[in-house]
Structures are given as structure tokens and as C-alpha cells.
Scaffold this active site. Structure first.
Site, PDB file in Angstrom:
ATOM      1  N   THR A  34       0.802  -1.226   0.000  1.00 51.46           N
ATOM      2  CA  THR A  34       0.000   0.000   0.000  1.00 51.46           C
ATOM      3  C   THR A  34       0.837   1.278   0.000  1.00 51.46           C
ATOM      4  O   THR A  34       0.277   2.364  -0.104  1.00 51.46           O
ATOM      5  CB  THR A  34      -0.932   0.050   1.239  1.00 51.46           C
ATOM      6  OG1 THR A  34      -0.144  -0.066   2.428  1.00 51.46           O
ATOM      7  CG2 THR A  34      -1.960  -1.065   1.181  1.00 51.46           C
ATOM      8  N   ASN A 108       7.867  -7.945   0.821  1.00 54.83           N
ATOM      9  CA  ASN A 108       8.381  -6.576   0.873  1.00 54.83           C
ATOM     10  C   ASN A 108       8.173  -5.912   2.238  1.00 54.83           C
ATOM     11  O   ASN A 108       8.980  -5.080   2.633  1.00 54.83           O
ATOM     12  CB  ASN A 108       7.685  -5.765  -0.236  1.00 54.83           C
ATOM     13  CG  ASN A 108       7.839  -4.275  -0.044  1.00 54.83           C
ATOM     14  OD1 ASN A 108       8.902  -3.713  -0.281  1.00 54.83           O
ATOM     15  ND2 ASN A 108       6.778  -3.622   0.422  1.00 54.83           N
ATOM     16  N   GLY A 110       8.335  -4.762   5.908  1.00 51.72           N
ATOM     17  CA  GLY A 110       9.414  -4.891   6.898  1.00 51.72           C
ATOM     18  C   GLY A 110      10.267  -3.664   6.960  1.00 51.72           C
ATOM     19  O   GLY A 110       9.916  -2.616   6.406  1.00 51.72           O
ATOM     20  N   TYR A 172      19.169  -3.736  11.707  1.00 56.11           N
ATOM     21  CA  TYR A 172      18.593  -3.805  10.353  1.00 56.11           C
ATOM     22  C   TYR A 172      19.483  -4.671   9.456  1.00 56.11           C
ATOM     23  O   TYR A 172      19.004  -5.513   8.686  1.00 56.11           O
ATOM     24  CB  TYR A 172      18.484  -2.376   9.811  1.00 56.11           C
ATOM     25  CG  TYR A 172      17.756  -2.209   8.493  1.00 56.11           C
ATOM     26  CD1 TYR A 172      16.596  -2.911   8.202  1.00 56.11           C
ATOM     27  CD2 TYR A 172      18.221  -1.290   7.544  1.00 56.11           C
ATOM     28  CE1 TYR A 172      15.928  -2.716   6.990  1.00 56.11           C
ATOM     29  CE2 TYR A 172      17.560  -1.087   6.341  1.00 56.11           C
ATOM     30  CZ  TYR A 172      16.425  -1.801   6.071  1.00 56.11           C
ATOM     31  OH  TYR A 172      15.766  -1.612   4.878  1.00 56.11           O
ATOM     32  N   GLY A 209       8.668   5.554   4.455  1.00 51.15           N
ATOM     33  CA  GLY A 209       9.502   4.886   5.456  1.00 51.15           C
ATOM     34  C   GLY A 209      10.845   5.577   5.607  1.00 51.15           C
ATOM     35  O   GLY A 209      11.301   5.864   6.722  1.00 51.15           O
TER      36      GLY A 209
END
Ligand SMILES: NC(=O)c1ccc[n+]([C@@H]2O[C@H](COP(=O)([O-])OP(=O)(O)OC[C@H]3O[C@@H](n4cnc5c(N)ncnc54)[C@H](OP(=O)(O)O)[C@@H]3O)[C@@H](O)[C@H]2O)c1
Length: 270
Positions: A34, A108, A110, A172, A209
């Protein structure tokens, strides 16, 4: 509480293919479809003739995303699920049982993890691995047999931080590094079934993000370090993902396609 299978949005059946979706290639699941890279990927796959199924937590964003894709002639539907919750992944996989033409899974969703190797609590480490690695592993296992029936493929969205580690980004980097290892392992174990498994490793990409963690000035400064002179646009990553899902990538598996404007090759892990 919204369930993983949202009747209101889904409505059960696919929209008839038409416009950009004419001659559909099969269905493609795009998690985190989205916003940002996921939304660009859903759109790119739809333009290439795939039926797209977007997954995210927010039913409202799914509804508007699906409406906007359909308005552009793309065959789209949405399913709500929090992919960091194992039970919701299971329900999602069950909801996909009827999708007999499922041929691509793009993991995708995350990537929000922040923290260094010495200052990250174990719970945060677990949370990062849950959404960045376990979700992809779990969905891959659950959907592998259906993908095998359709000579399908999986694309995992990693990051250049999986390949080199900027200071303070240990959490990460660990999560995405594990995702790359999982991609390669799954590629080998699924190869005999005809299912391909690859990853893309984007450099910094202009999404909501990324903007959460960077000011405009910081983004402009980071762009100066990219040999091609700019940060990635979500469409740059989407094109690479669409290629890896396509028949043009039919002999490619277990690979990590870096999309970063040359930054990593120049030793610029930005
Ligand atoms: N942007 C970059 O610079 C960059 C660089 C390298 C790699 N990546 C990777 O690319 C991927 C996408 O990044 P992005 O920047 O496009 O992200 P974004 O703009 O923050 O969008 C995230 C998407 O994932 C969904 N999502 C988040 N958590 C979820 C969960 N637990 N379950 C289901 N859906 C969830 C969000 O919708 P809801 O909030 O409604 O769930 C949204 O659709 C991530 O894996 C990230 O690590 C990004």
C-alpha cells in the site's frame, strides 16, 4: 480487530482482467503493497499484466490502494494481515488457497528496525527478525507448493545494508543479512520444484519509510554520494522486482539484485 482476510475489501473474486491487466500472467502477492516500494511494485506488476493481491495491516489504506489500482485498469484486491503475527500469516495462506494461479510472492513488508549491535534489546532483535525474515520464510514454506504448480517465484526485498554495515545499523543489517541467506537457502531447496527465489537489495529509496528517519537536507546529502546522482525512486526497485518475477528471469535463482545507483560498487554505503 481486523482479520487477515478482509471480506469487505476482498469480495472473494478477482476483478475481470482488462486494460493494463489484459492477458494476465497469474496472481502476484505483494506484502506491504500500500505504500512505497510495495505499492510501486503492485502497480508495475499490474501494468505488466499480473493480477495483484496487496497485503498490509491498514484496511483503509488497502481499500484506497485497490481502488486506485483498479481505476488504472489493474486487476487488484487486498487482504489485511499483520505479517509479524504467525497466526495471521497462517490465515493469509489459507485465504490464498483458492488463488489457483498464484505465481509470484513479493516479501516486501518490513524494515523499520533501528539500532546498533551493542544497544539493541533482544526483544527488538526478535521483532526485526519476525517481520524481515520469519515472515518471508513462513509464507515461502506455506505457498511453495502452489508456486511449484505454476512455475512461480519469490522475490524478497532486502537492502544494501545486508551487504555492508553502516555504523549503528546492526539490527537492520542483521535482519536483512539473514533474509539474503534465507533467499539463497530457499532457492536451492526449491530449485528442483521449478520455483525461483531471488532478492533485491535497494539502496536508500524515497518512500514514507525513509522520510520518517531523514530530513530533506539529509536525503539531499545522501544523494550526492550516489554515482548516478540521486536516491532511488520506488519505481526503480519495482522494475527490478517485476523483472525477477517475469519469464525473462527464468534461469535466475538465488541471486541478490542490487539497485542503488552504483553506491555500493563505489564503496558508498549510504
Ligand atoms: N525505503 C528505503 O530506503 C529502503 C531501502 C532498502 C530496503 N527497503 C526495504 O523495502 C521494504 C519496503 O520499504 P518502504 O520504505 O517502501 O516501506 P514503507 O513506505 O514504510 O511501507 C511499508 C509497507 O509495509 C506495510 N507493513 C508494514 N509492516 C507490516 C506488517 N507487520 N504486516 C503487513 N504489512 C506491513 C505497510 O502498511 P501498513 O502500515 O498498513 O501495514 C506499508 O504498506 C522494506 O522491507 C524495507 O526494509 C527500503
Amino acid at each position: 480487530m481486523p482479520g487477515p482476510f478482509d471480506e469487505k475489501i476482498d469480495g472473494g473474486a478477482y476483478e475481470p482482467a482488462g486494460g493494463a491487466s489484459a492477458g494476465a500472467k497469474g496472481s502476484a502477492l505483494v506484502t506491504g503493497g500500500t505504500r512505497g516500494i510495495g505499492l510501486a511494485t503492485a502497480r508495475r506488476l499490474g501494468e505488466a499484466g499480473w493480477r495483484v493481491i496487496c497485503v498490509a495491516r491498514s484496511a483503509g489504506h488497502l481499500e484506497s490502494t485497490v481502488a486506485s489500482l483498479r481505476a488504472d485498469g489493474i486487476s487488484a484486491r487486498g487482504l489485511t494481515a499483520d505479517l509479524s503475527v504467525a497466526a495471521e500469516r497462517q490465515s493469509l495462506a489459507e485465504a490464498l488457497q483458492d488463488t489457483v494461479d498464484l505465481r509470484a510472492v513479493v516479501n516486501n513488508a518490513g524494515g523499520a528496525a533501528r539500532g546498533g549491535a551493542l544497544d539493541t534489546a533482544l526483544e527488538d532483535f526478535d521483532a526485526a527478525l519476525e517481520i524481515d525474515v520469519r515472515a518471508a520464510w513462513d509464507l515461502g514454506q506455506r505457498l511453495a507448493s502452489r508456486l511449484a504448480e505454476n512455475a512461480g517465484s519469490i522475490v524478497n526485498v532486502a537492502s544494501t545494508v545486508a551487504l555492508a554495515v553502516p555504523s549503528g545499523r546492526g539490527l537492520y543489517s542483521s535482519a536483512k543479512g539473514a533474509l539474503v541467506a534465507a533467499t539463497r537457502s530457499m532457492a536451492i531447496d526449491l530449485a528442483r520444484t521449478g520455483v525461483r527465489v531471488n532478492a533485491v537489495a535497494p539502496g536508500p529509496t524515497l518512500t514514507e519509510g525513509l522520510r520518517t528517519f531523514n530530513t530533506d537536507e539529509q536525503l539531499a546529502e545522501r544523494a550526492t554520494k550516489v554515482p548516478l546522482g540521486r536516491l532511488a525512486d520506488p519505481a526503480d526497485i519495482a522494475d527490478a522486482i517485476e523483472f525477477l518475477c517475469s519469464h525473462r528471469a527464468r534461469h535466475i535463482t538465488g541471486q541478490v539484485l542490487v539497485v542503488d545507483g552504483g553506491a555500493s560498487v563505489a564503496g558508498m554505503y549510504i
